[in-house]
Design a protein around this motif. Structure first.
Motif, PDB file in Angstrom:
ATOM      1  N   GLU A 118     -11.631  -2.201   9.331  1.00  0.00           N
ATOM      2  CA  GLU A 118     -10.409  -2.642  10.003  1.00  0.00           C
ATOM      3  C   GLU A 118      -9.269  -2.809   9.005  1.00  0.00           C
ATOM      4  O   GLU A 118      -8.101  -2.582   9.342  1.00  0.00           O
ATOM      5  N   SER A 119      -9.594  -3.207   7.759  1.00  0.00           N
ATOM      6  CA  SER A 119      -8.547  -3.386   6.753  1.00  0.00           C
ATOM      7  C   SER A 119      -7.778  -2.092   6.525  1.00  0.00           C
ATOM      8  O   SER A 119      -6.554  -2.103   6.363  1.00  0.00           O
ATOM      9  N   VAL A 120      -8.488  -0.972   6.512  1.00  0.00           N
ATOM     10  CA  VAL A 120      -7.840   0.324   6.317  1.00  0.00           C
ATOM     11  C   VAL A 120      -6.887   0.615   7.469  1.00  0.00           C
ATOM     12  O   VAL A 120      -5.741   1.039   7.262  1.00  0.00           O
ATOM     13  N   ARG A 121      -7.350   0.376   8.674  1.00  0.00           N
ATOM     14  CA  ARG A 121      -6.511   0.658   9.849  1.00  0.00           C
ATOM     15  C   ARG A 121      -5.309  -0.272   9.928  1.00  0.00           C
ATOM     16  O   ARG A 121      -4.203   0.158  10.285  1.00  0.00           O
ATOM     17  N   VAL A 122      -5.511  -1.540   9.589  1.00  0.00           N
ATOM     18  CA  VAL A 122      -4.436  -2.526   9.682  1.00  0.00           C
ATOM     19  C   VAL A 122      -3.290  -2.185   8.740  1.00  0.00           C
ATOM     20  O   VAL A 122      -2.123  -2.124   9.144  1.00  0.00           O
ATOM     21  N   VAL A 123      -3.599  -1.950   7.460  1.00  0.00           N
ATOM     22  CA  VAL A 123      -2.519  -1.689   6.509  1.00  0.00           C
ATOM     23  C   VAL A 123      -1.912  -0.308   6.720  1.00  0.00           C
ATOM     24  O   VAL A 123      -0.715  -0.109   6.462  1.00  0.00           O
ATOM     25  N   ALA A 124      -2.700   0.640   7.219  1.00  0.00           N
ATOM     26  CA  ALA A 124      -2.166   1.986   7.456  1.00  0.00           C
ATOM     27  C   ALA A 124      -1.086   1.973   8.529  1.00  0.00           C
ATOM     28  O   ALA A 124      -0.144   2.768   8.478  1.00  0.00           O
ATOM     29  N   ARG A 125      -1.201   1.073   9.494  1.00  0.00           N
ATOM     30  CA  ARG A 125      -0.173   1.018  10.535  1.00  0.00           C
ATOM     31  C   ARG A 125       0.982   0.090  10.166  1.00  0.00           C
ATOM     32  O   ARG A 125       1.868  -0.179  10.980  1.00  0.00           O
ATOM     33  N   GLY A 126       0.965  -0.410   8.935  1.00  0.00           N
ATOM     34  CA  GLY A 126       2.108  -1.162   8.447  1.00  0.00           C
ATOM     35  C   GLY A 126       2.018  -2.659   8.561  1.00  0.00           C
ATOM     36  O   GLY A 126       2.991  -3.372   8.286  1.00  0.00           O
ATOM     37  N   ASP A 127       0.855  -3.173   8.944  1.00  0.00           N
ATOM     38  CA  ASP A 127       0.687  -4.618   9.052  1.00  0.00           C
ATOM     39  C   ASP A 127       0.095  -5.170   7.759  1.00  0.00           C
ATOM     40  O   ASP A 127      -0.503  -4.443   6.965  1.00  0.00           O
TER      41      ASP A 127
END
Length: 223
Positions: A118-127
């Motif tokens: 989830e960390s990868v997905r979270v930061v990839a979308r700018g959060d």
């Protein structure tokens, strides 16, 4: 279907990198595009494999993860990948150095596999990727009693509503809470937040909190 998120693993322990590769490689929307064993190799590989996200260890030979993060984001602030700092050490000095260097998240290596994904997905979308506990530490660090109050320095480039959103961000409010406060949709809030970050040159919400306290926009004890 969108292209997979490209991830670079940076850790001096091959076993750790192998474990992360197995966990992330099982996800259809994530592609591990490279591995580095130190910060120097990471800086070279970023220019070759063009990752969206870098999972960066802290303690490594040659150049550590914090210095590699500073160099990477300092040299290419507009095109650099998002960086998540990974460490086995729950130390506040690492946390604040990572944030000051421009990292988008901080994750302990003992986190659950699903949290890593989830960390990868979270930061990839700018959060920003910070647990509630880590967020509390950030706010506490910038709300310690000072010798004198910080005078408010309102940024001229923000509209009245954007300034109000910045104040809410400084108080740690979620998009849903901001939407309820101003009776608007969460989509509208996301637009306001994006504009605030862009106008002030901030990487994410966490850095907006830091900005708000450093500029006297939010003061200790404000509800």
């Amino acid at each position: 279907m969108n292209a997979p998120l490209r991830v670079l693993l940076v850790d001096d322990q091959a076993l750790v990198r192998a474990g992360f590769r197995v966990i992330l490689g099982a996800e259809p929307d994530i592609d591990v595009v490279g591995e580095a064993s130190d910060g120097l190799e990471a800086l070279r590989l970023v220019g070759e494999v063009h990752p969206h996200v870098v999972l960066m260890d802290v303690q490594m030979p040659n150049i550590d993860g914090l210095e590699a993060t500073r160099r990477l984001l300092g040299e290419h602030p507009d095109t650099a990948p998002k960086i998540v700092i990974l460490t086995t050490f729950d130390r506040e000095d690492y946390l604040f150095e990572a944030l000051q260097a421009g990292a988008s998240g901080f994750l302990l290596k003992n986190a659950a596999p699903e949290d890593l994904v989830e960390s990868v997905r979270v930061v990839a979308r700018g959060d920003a990727l910070l647990s509630p506990e880590v967020t509390r530490r950030v706010i506490a660090r910038f709300t310690e009693p000072a010798a004198a109050p910080v005078p408010e320095r309102r940024p001229d480039e923000l509209t009245d509503r954007e300034y109000e959103v910045l104040v809410m961000l400084g108080k740690g409010a979620s998009n849903g809470e901001i939407a309820s406060r101003f009776v608007v949709s969460e989509a509208t809030v996301k637009t306001h937040v994006s504009r605030v970050l862009a106008k002030l040159g901030l990487r994410d919400r966490t850095h907006a909190v830091v900005y708000a306290y450093e500029h006297g926009i939010v003061a200790p004890g404000m509800a």
